[in-house]
Scaffold this motif. Structure first.
Motif, PDB file in Angstrom:
ATOM      1  N   MET A 180       0.867  -1.182   0.000  1.00 17.96           N
ATOM      2  CA  MET A 180       0.000   0.000   0.000  1.00 17.96           C
ATOM      3  C   MET A 180       0.900   1.226   0.000  1.00 17.96           C
ATOM      4  SD  MET A 180      -2.819  -1.449  -0.234  1.00 17.96           S
ATOM      5  CE  MET A 180      -4.028  -0.157  -0.049  1.00 17.96           C
ATOM      6  N   LEU A 181       0.940   1.877  -1.142  1.00 17.77           N
ATOM      7  CA  LEU A 181       1.834   3.024  -1.301  1.00 17.77           C
ATOM      8  C   LEU A 181       0.998   4.308  -1.324  1.00 17.77           C
ATOM      9  CD1 LEU A 181       4.855   3.687  -1.818  1.00 17.77           C
ATOM     10  CD2 LEU A 181       4.293   3.759  -4.250  1.00 17.77           C
ATOM     11  N   GLU A 182       1.336   5.225  -0.434  1.00 19.60           N
ATOM     12  CA  GLU A 182       0.610   6.508  -0.415  1.00 19.60           C
ATOM     13  C   GLU A 182       1.360   7.490  -1.301  1.00 19.60           C
ATOM     14  OE1 GLU A 182      -0.496   7.998   3.531  1.00 19.60           O
ATOM     15  OE2 GLU A 182      -0.156  10.025   2.733  1.00 19.60           O
ATOM     16  N   VAL A 183       0.669   7.915  -2.363  1.00 19.91           N
ATOM     17  CA  VAL A 183       1.292   8.870  -3.294  1.00 19.91           C
ATOM     18  C   VAL A 183       0.380  10.096  -3.367  1.00 19.91           C
ATOM     19  CG1 VAL A 183       2.168   9.220  -5.633  1.00 19.91           C
ATOM     20  CG2 VAL A 183       2.206   6.942  -4.636  1.00 19.91           C
ATOM     21  N   ASN A 184       0.916  11.256  -3.026  1.00 21.64           N
ATOM     22  CA  ASN A 184       0.137  12.511  -2.995  1.00 21.64           C
ATOM     23  C   ASN A 184      -1.181  12.325  -2.234  1.00 21.64           C
ATOM     24  OD1 ASN A 184       2.121  13.689  -4.593  1.00 21.64           O
ATOM     25  ND2 ASN A 184       1.103  13.006  -6.480  1.00 21.64           N
ATOM     26  N   GLY A 185      -1.101  11.695  -1.081  1.00 22.74           N
ATOM     27  CA  GLY A 185      -2.287  11.555  -0.223  1.00 22.74           C
ATOM     28  C   GLY A 185      -3.238  10.430  -0.633  1.00 22.74           C
ATOM     29  N   GLN A 186      -2.940   9.734  -1.735  1.00 21.09           N
ATOM     30  CA  GLN A 186      -3.846   8.652  -2.179  1.00 21.09           C
ATOM     31  C   GLN A 186      -3.170   7.292  -2.003  1.00 21.09           C
ATOM     32  OE1 GLN A 186      -5.708   9.121  -6.013  1.00 21.09           O
ATOM     33  NE2 GLN A 186      -7.287  10.109  -4.756  1.00 21.09           N
ATOM     34  N   LEU A 187      -3.942   6.313  -1.523  1.00 19.60           N
ATOM     35  CA  LEU A 187      -3.380   4.965  -1.328  1.00 19.60           C
ATOM     36  C   LEU A 187      -3.500   4.149  -2.614  1.00 19.60           C
ATOM     37  CD1 LEU A 187      -4.386   3.359   2.083  1.00 19.60           C
ATOM     38  CD2 LEU A 187      -2.123   3.948   1.232  1.00 19.60           C
ATOM     39  N   LYS A 188      -2.352   3.615  -3.065  1.00 22.30           N
ATOM     40  CA  LYS A 188      -2.379   2.800  -4.295  1.00 22.30           C
ATOM     41  C   LYS A 188      -1.875   1.402  -3.971  1.00 22.30           C
ATOM     42  CE  LYS A 188      -0.166   4.389  -7.912  1.00 22.30           C
ATOM     43  NZ  LYS A 188       0.534   5.187  -8.941  1.00 22.30           N
ATOM     44  N   PRO A 189      -2.644   0.346  -4.317  1.00 22.39           N
ATOM     45  CA  PRO A 189      -2.093  -1.003  -4.110  1.00 22.39           C
ATOM     46  C   PRO A 189      -1.103  -1.354  -5.240  1.00 22.39           C
ATOM     47  CG  PRO A 189      -4.358  -1.138  -4.905  1.00 22.39           C
ATOM     48  CD  PRO A 189      -4.011   0.329  -4.861  1.00 22.39           C
ATOM     49  N   ILE A 190       0.045  -1.900  -4.880  1.00 24.87           N
ATOM     50  CA  ILE A 190       1.053  -2.303  -5.888  1.00 24.87           C
ATOM     51  C   ILE A 190       1.176  -3.822  -5.811  1.00 24.87           C
ATOM     52  CG2 ILE A 190       3.470  -2.010  -6.642  1.00 24.87           C
ATOM     53  CD1 ILE A 190       2.051   0.688  -6.528  1.00 24.87           C
ATOM     54  N   TYR A 191       0.887  -4.481  -6.946  1.00 21.55           N
ATOM     55  CA  TYR A 191       0.766  -5.938  -6.900  1.00 21.55           C
ATOM     56  C   TYR A 191       2.016  -6.716  -7.300  1.00 21.55           C
ATOM     57  CZ  TYR A 191      -4.112  -5.477  -5.734  1.00 21.55           C
ATOM     58  OH  TYR A 191      -5.283  -5.185  -5.075  1.00 21.55           O
ATOM     59  N   GLY A 192       3.171  -6.227  -7.013  1.00 22.88           N
ATOM     60  CA  GLY A 192       4.372  -7.040  -7.255  1.00 22.88           C
ATOM     61  C   GLY A 192       4.794  -7.055  -8.706  1.00 22.88           C
ATOM     62  N   GLY A 193       5.505  -8.097  -9.104  1.00 16.04           N
ATOM     63  CA  GLY A 193       6.042  -8.167 -10.457  1.00 16.04           C
ATOM     64  C   GLY A 193       7.426  -7.551 -10.498  1.00 16.04           C
ATOM     65  N   GLU A 194       7.681  -6.800 -11.570  1.00 16.33           N
ATOM     66  CA  GLU A 194       9.039  -6.258 -11.799  1.00 16.33           C
ATOM     67  C   GLU A 194       9.268  -4.976 -11.003  1.00 16.33           C
ATOM     68  OE1 GLU A 194      11.132  -7.630 -14.833  1.00 16.33           O
ATOM     69  OE2 GLU A 194       9.996  -9.221 -13.884  1.00 16.33           O
ATOM     70  N   VAL A 195       9.076  -5.002  -9.717  1.00  8.92           N
ATOM     71  CA  VAL A 195       9.243  -3.782  -8.927  1.00  8.92           C
ATOM     72  C   VAL A 195      10.180  -4.023  -7.749  1.00  8.92           C
ATOM     73  CG1 VAL A 195       7.024  -2.721  -9.485  1.00  8.92           C
ATOM     74  CG2 VAL A 195       7.158  -4.319  -7.593  1.00  8.92           C
ATOM     75  N   SER A 196      10.873  -2.966  -7.330  1.00  8.59           N
ATOM     76  CA  SER A 196      11.761  -3.036  -6.168  1.00  8.59           C
ATOM     77  C   SER A 196      11.461  -1.838  -5.277  1.00  8.59           C
ATOM     78  CB  SER A 196      13.221  -2.938  -6.603  1.00  8.59           C
ATOM     79  OG  SER A 196      13.571  -4.038  -7.399  1.00  8.59           O
ATOM     80  N   LEU A 197      11.525  -2.063  -3.989  1.00  7.45           N
ATOM     81  CA  LEU A 197      11.262  -0.999  -3.026  1.00  7.45           C
ATOM     82  C   LEU A 197      12.576  -0.569  -2.387  1.00  7.45           C
ATOM     83  CD1 LEU A 197       8.756   0.414  -1.859  1.00  7.45           C
ATOM     84  CD2 LEU A 197       8.711  -1.310  -0.063  1.00  7.45           C
ATOM     85  N   ARG A 198      12.757   0.739  -2.264  1.00  8.01           N
ATOM     86  CA  ARG A 198      13.975   1.266  -1.632  1.00  8.01           C
ATOM     87  C   ARG A 198      13.599   2.369  -0.660  1.00  8.01           C
ATOM     88  NH1 ARG A 198      15.546  -2.629  -3.591  1.00  8.01           N
ATOM     89  NH2 ARG A 198      17.006  -2.987  -5.265  1.00  8.01           N
ATOM     90  N   GLY A 199      14.472   2.626   0.328  1.00  7.18           N
ATOM     91  CA  GLY A 199      14.250   3.763   1.207  1.00  7.18           C
ATOM     92  C   GLY A 199      14.359   5.063   0.399  1.00  7.18           C
ATOM     93  N   ALA A 200      13.837   6.156   0.979  1.00  5.79           N
ATOM     94  CA  ALA A 200      13.805   7.410   0.226  1.00  5.79           C
ATOM     95  C   ALA A 200      15.183   7.970  -0.020  1.00  5.79           C
ATOM     96  CB  ALA A 200      12.946   8.426   0.954  1.00  5.79           C
TER      97      ALA A 200
END
Ligand code: ATP
Ligand code: BTN
Length: 323
Positions: A302-322
């Motif tokens: 659950m990623l909050e972008v500009n105040g909106q919650l967006k579900p991200i369903y995996g696949g070719e993605v990587s998460l990093r600290g800011a």
């Protein structure tokens, strides 16, 4: 024959004593030159063996080999098939090659060393001999591939359960497949799938955990890493820890099968390394900045972008600290 020789050499050297090439040659009925060649091949697998003239060969430190009998007796359940290999390409690939008919639910493959250990998206998993855990489990998905959502999260929780129980170390979890200690990578999870969305399907769940990273192998890793022995006061017995992982993984998978991810959300959020922190989501070249708000009951980030919650369903993605 080569396999038998290597096996004999490994078992002879495991205790960490000097053994002469002559003695090894006599035991195996081969020349000292042949022994020297096999020793060289073993060092290429990540075994730290040195030789001293007049004394023979010795491992820089004794290794605790995986012991199938210990694992079987700790599991104490004859339905669980556990195979222990010395050298394999990849424990995930080994089980995938046995689909669909040569495996039983929860069957496990462990190896001392992988010659082609894999991370996500074809990345290499550095897999030296006798010092880490490389474990894969087969899990049948009766409800089809839709039931695979969240498998890597369930697995990360099971590894965390086992580590906590075995040596009282608290890890952190990074969506979707990484296990950290103090913000540095300790372990990774790789899920391979075969089947269709709504038909019975197959998963192979792979776990790689660093326990005691050899110096040579460490040079091949291109990101920060840590190993469990550095955080744990007792001497880690790899067979005992493997048995604990198998037990906890089966328990979490059965819970997931029956109730989905919902009962595990609190557990995840307590260990989520980025919960309520600023993060960057990398999708190929694209970078999305936001705040990590944990996961939903489908296993989406659950990623909050500009105040909106967006579900991200995996696949070719990587998460990093800011930062
Ligand atoms: P992400 O999954 O978010 O993309 P990641 O960079 O950790 O994170 P993975 O595919 O999960 O990528 O893991 C593979 C990477 O892990 C390799 O590219 C390498 O940098 C690193 N790696 C390989 N072997 C090991 C190891 N034994 N211990 C720690 N890290 C390793
Ligand atoms: C990652 O962080 O990208 C996942 C690493 C997964 C490594 C394990 S080791 C056992 C199994 N066999 C493999 O080839 N990979 C997984």
């Amino acid at each position: 024959m080569t396999k038998v020789i290597k096996q004999h050499l490994i078992r002879s050297l495991a205790q960490g004593q000097f053994i002469s090439g002559q003695q090894l040659g006599d035991e195996l009925n081969v020349s000292r030159t042949a022994i020297a060649k096999h020793i060289k091949a073993l060092t290429e697998l990540g075994l730290d063996i040195y030789s001293v003239t007049g004394k023979g060969y010795r491992l820089s430190q004794p290794i605790n080999l995986l012991d199938k009998n210990t694992i079987d007796s700790l599991l104490n359940d004859t339905r669980i098939v556990v195979e222990v290999h010395n050298l394999i390409d990849s424990t995930n690939d080994y089980l995938m090659r046995r689909l669909p008919n040569q495996l039983t639910q929860g069957q496990v493959c462990l190896a001392e060393c992988q010659s082609a250990g894999r991370g996500r998206r074809g990345r290499k998993w550095v897999s030296p001999f006798g010092s880490q855990i490389y474990l894969s489990m087969y899990w049948y998905l009766e409800q089809g591939l839709s039931a695979a959502m969240g498998l890597s999260l369930v697995t990360a929780l099971a590894v965390s359960d086992a580590i906590k129980e075995y040596c009282d170390v608290q890890v952190q979890l990074k969506w979707p497949n990484d296990i950290y200690i103090n913000g540095v990578k300790l372990a990774g999870i790789l899920i391979d799938l075969e089947g269709q969305a709504l038909e019975p399907s197959h998963s192979v769940i792979g776990i790689g955990i660093n326990l005691n990273m050899p110096e040579q192998a460490a040079k091949a890793i291109d990101q920060q890493w840590t190993d469990l022995q550095s955080h744990c006061s007792k001497n880690i017995d790899r067979s005992e820890l493997s048995a604990s992982i198998i037990k906890h993984l089966r328990a979490r998978l059965v819970e997931h099968q029956n109730h989905g991810l919902t009962p595990m959300l609190d557990d995840w959020h307590q260990q989520d390394v980025f919960l309520n922190k600023a993060v960057r989501l990398l999708t190929g070249e694209r970078v999305t900045s936001g705040i990590c708000r944990g996961i939903n009951n489908q296993g989406a980030l659950m990623l909050e972008v500009n105040g909106q919650l967006k579900p991200i369903y995996g696949g070719e993605v990587s998460l990093r600290g800011a930062s």
